[in-house]
Write an enzyme that holds these catalytic residues in place. Sequence first.
Site, short mmCIF file in Angstrom:
data_model
loop_
_atom_site.label_atom_id
_atom_site.label_comp_id
_atom_site.label_asym_id
_atom_site.label_seq_id
_atom_site.Cartn_x
_atom_site.Cartn_y
_atom_site.Cartn_z
N GLU A 69 26.20 11.96 25.85
CA GLU A 69 27.11 10.88 26.30
C GLU A 69 26.43 9.52 26.32
O GLU A 69 26.67 8.70 27.21
CB GLU A 69 27.68 11.18 27.69
CG GLU A 69 28.85 12.12 27.69
CD GLU A 69 29.88 11.79 26.63
OE1 GLU A 69 30.36 12.73 26.01
OE2 GLU A 69 30.19 10.60 26.42
C1 LIG Z 1 23.47 19.99 23.84
C2 LIG Z 1 24.07 18.79 23.19
C3 LIG Z 1 25.44 18.59 23.23
C4 LIG Z 1 26.01 17.50 22.59
N1 LIG Z 1 27.37 17.36 22.56
C5 LIG Z 1 27.93 16.40 21.75
C6 LIG Z 1 29.33 16.36 21.52
O1 LIG Z 1 30.10 17.15 22.08
N2 LIG Z 1 29.81 15.43 20.66
C7 LIG Z 1 29.01 14.52 20.02
O2 LIG Z 1 29.52 13.71 19.26
N3 LIG Z 1 27.67 14.53 20.23
C8 LIG Z 1 27.12 15.45 21.07
N4 LIG Z 1 25.76 15.48 21.26
C9 LIG Z 1 24.93 14.47 20.63
C10 LIG Z 1 24.36 13.48 21.63
O3 LIG Z 1 25.36 12.65 22.14
C11 LIG Z 1 23.23 12.74 20.93
O4 LIG Z 1 22.16 13.65 20.78
C12 LIG Z 1 22.79 11.50 21.68
O5 LIG Z 1 23.79 10.53 21.66
C13 LIG Z 1 21.50 10.88 21.10
O6 LIG Z 1 21.55 10.76 19.71
P1 LIG Z 1 20.34 11.34 18.82
O7 LIG Z 1 20.12 12.76 19.25
O8 LIG Z 1 20.62 11.08 17.41
O9 LIG Z 1 19.08 10.52 19.30
P2 LIG Z 1 18.60 9.12 18.70
O10 LIG Z 1 19.77 8.20 18.61
O11 LIG Z 1 17.80 9.37 17.47
O12 LIG Z 1 17.65 8.60 19.86
C14 LIG Z 1 16.28 8.97 19.98
C15 LIG Z 1 15.64 8.07 21.05
O13 LIG Z 1 15.69 6.69 20.62
C16 LIG Z 1 16.38 5.90 21.57
N5 LIG Z 1 17.20 4.91 20.88
C17 LIG Z 1 18.03 5.10 19.85
N6 LIG Z 1 18.65 3.95 19.52
C18 LIG Z 1 18.21 3.02 20.37
C19 LIG Z 1 18.49 1.62 20.56
N7 LIG Z 1 19.39 0.97 19.81
N8 LIG Z 1 17.84 0.98 21.55
C20 LIG Z 1 16.96 1.63 22.35
N9 LIG Z 1 16.68 2.93 22.23
C21 LIG Z 1 17.29 3.62 21.26
C22 LIG Z 1 17.24 6.87 22.38
O14 LIG Z 1 17.51 6.39 23.69
C23 LIG Z 1 16.38 8.13 22.39
O15 LIG Z 1 15.45 8.07 23.44
C24 LIG Z 1 25.18 16.55 21.94
C25 LIG Z 1 23.78 16.74 21.92
C26 LIG Z 1 23.24 17.85 22.52
C27 LIG Z 1 21.75 18.04 22.44
#
Ligand SMILES: Cc1cc2nc3c(=O)[nH]c(=O)nc-3n(C[C@H](O)[C@H](O)[C@H](O)COP(=O)(O)OP(=O)(O)OC[C@H]3O[C@@H](n4cnc5c(N)ncnc54)[C@H](O)[C@@H]3O)c2cc1C
Length: 587
Positions: free
Chosen positions: A434
């Site tokens: 989220e």
């Molecule tokens: C168990 C689980 C359930 C989930 N359920 C859903 C779901 O139902 N629907 C859905 O759509 N998604 C879902 N997700 C996805 C989840 O919302 C994302 O994993 C999350 O938004 C982070 O994206 P990412 O994993 O690509 O991390 P990244 O975006 O790659 O982030 C990696 C790190 O970099 C930081 N970062 C990234 N961009 C920036 C920025 N602009 N400024 C500062 N810091 C930054 C982040 O804070 C984080 O610490 C789920 C994930 C999991 C693990």
Amino acid sequence: MTYRAPVADIAFTLKHSAGLARALEEGLYGDLTEADVDAVLEEAGKFASTVIAPLNTVGDKHGTPLKDGKVTMPPGWKEAYTAWAQGGWNGLAASADWGGQGLPHALNAACIEMWNSASMAFGIGPVLTMGAIEALDRHGADALKAKYLEKLTTGEWMGTMQLTEPQAGSDVGALRARAERNADGSYRITGSKIFITYGEHDLTDNIIHFVLARLPDAPPGTKGISLFLVPKFFVNDDGSIGARNDARCHSVEHKLGIHGSPTCTMVYGDNGGATGWLVGEENRGLNCMFTMMNNARLAVGLQGVAIAERATQQAMAYANDRRQGRVGGNGAIINHPDVRRMLLTMRALTAAARAICYATGAAIDRSHLAKDDAARKAADQRASLLTPIAKAFSTDIGTEVASLGVQVHGGMGFIEETGAAQHYRDARIAQIYEGTNGIQSIDLVTRKITMMGGAVMKDYLGELRRTVASVKQTNDPAFGATGARLSDAVDSLDRATAWLLGKLDKSPDTALAGATPYLRLFASAAGGCALAEDALAASRLNGGADGGGRVALARFFAENIAVQAGGLETTVTDGADSVSPIALPAA
Ligand SMILES: Cc1cc2nc3c(=O)[nH]c(=O)nc-3n(C[C@H](O)[C@H](O)[C@H](O)COP(=O)(O)OP(=O)(O)OC[C@H]3O[C@@H](n4cnc5c(N)ncnc54)[C@H](O)[C@@H]3O)c2cc1C
């Protein structure tokens, strides 16, 4: 140890610091009474403790295996979900027009806490359905609402929320799933999504996916995203379930926690494309998704409160039982000052996060129900301001409290048998999904404290100062240094806010480097004042005595946790320059 819903504490915070009692008196909720609120909480507490909580370990051990495209949920989950939905819990805050109960969001927030304390993996599914209901109700065309909204509201069908793709996580604008216009007004969806919560399961006969995709002529980035309703099974005009849509679950993730919640990779278009229907306008999908996300962000914050409450209950029971070392009383470890400190920290952080989340729910209610436009707008801004705090602070403390819970258990905390380890594993995801907590703090600094040129924040600071003044006015020694410590914390918040507002234009990176400590500073002041409000109310109701230990808890928070505000202020204002790339050589 299982879960006992802390109904009295929940009701107290809801009515006092979150302001439900005042709202009821003002008639904001029509003829709803405190007795009605108590009755709902009592029933929810019973259901959570007796029906859902016993399934928590079962879900952790069984997981959600996928075979031949079908996910089998853990034993007992379908029966529990069906009974839960039939109890009307899914539509508690949803519109009565579609079979909901139209009850306050603040009350629903309290219930969401209880479902998630009982089992986070169980609780997260309905959270997404509730978000879907709100997005469809607010943005959907009448024909779509007529077909789907009632079954989603009653929980007969569940909803999903699908943003994430491998290259598009926090950067939603990078998503590539495609939508092409069909001649009949529907759309053909192709592509894939990852990490989709409850993307496939056997709890309900149909699953309604809410999928973000891009039209061929869409502008790049977030301005070119549209939202589509894509049912797993088509729905015939008479409401019966028809043929299968071209959408399937490809795989289910193996993960650290919430094993009972299926996290799916979804594939659209094996046979030419899934059929979907537009929700809202083309290229305005992110707006609709934000409706779901704000709702879901508060709910995920409540997951943090929920897991913290459950871990605290478990640690309290263990600390009363376990005997070790030469201490007074019956020799139980709860008599060691260091263990007491851990337990009090757990209780205080949990109670503060709960108060912030419920206040956010109450502000959402006011944003819909207040009498005039100005009051509705002010409440909407308050809800917007508090949402990132509710999400990030509550889920941060969820993990911290669950970790302390493991510590209170000593070695047994590391052994799965006690359940303390599961709470710690489960808690961790809520800081990530989220919108990661890093993204929440950026939202707070760039979009929230800047609202109305800083006036919304100024108004909130004024409210915190009024609480501090009320504590000081009591002259009650039981409050100890609460007034002085909270006053310092609010001053720190005020100064750090002014510093950030001054930096955002000229040196945004410097401001963003302090965003996460600033969010924690905000929560230290806000949480401390919320506990003080509850303490003042308890003392008033008890003729000056400390009812329920609330004054003692507020004092503990002010003297042991809110005092960190000064250090956090220094981190925000003086630490940013050292957050430089020089200290992080490329890997
Ligand atoms: C168990 C689980 C359930 C989930 N359920 C859903 C779901 O139902 N629907 C859905 O759509 N998604 C879902 N997700 C996805 C989840 O919302 C994302 O994993 C999350 O938004 C982070 O994206 P990412 O994993 O690509 O991390 P990244 O975006 O790659 O982030 C990696 C790190 O970099 C930081 N970062 C990234 N961009 C920036 C920025 N602009 N400024 C500062 N810091 C930054 C982040 O804070 C984080 O610490 C789920 C994930 C999991 C693990």
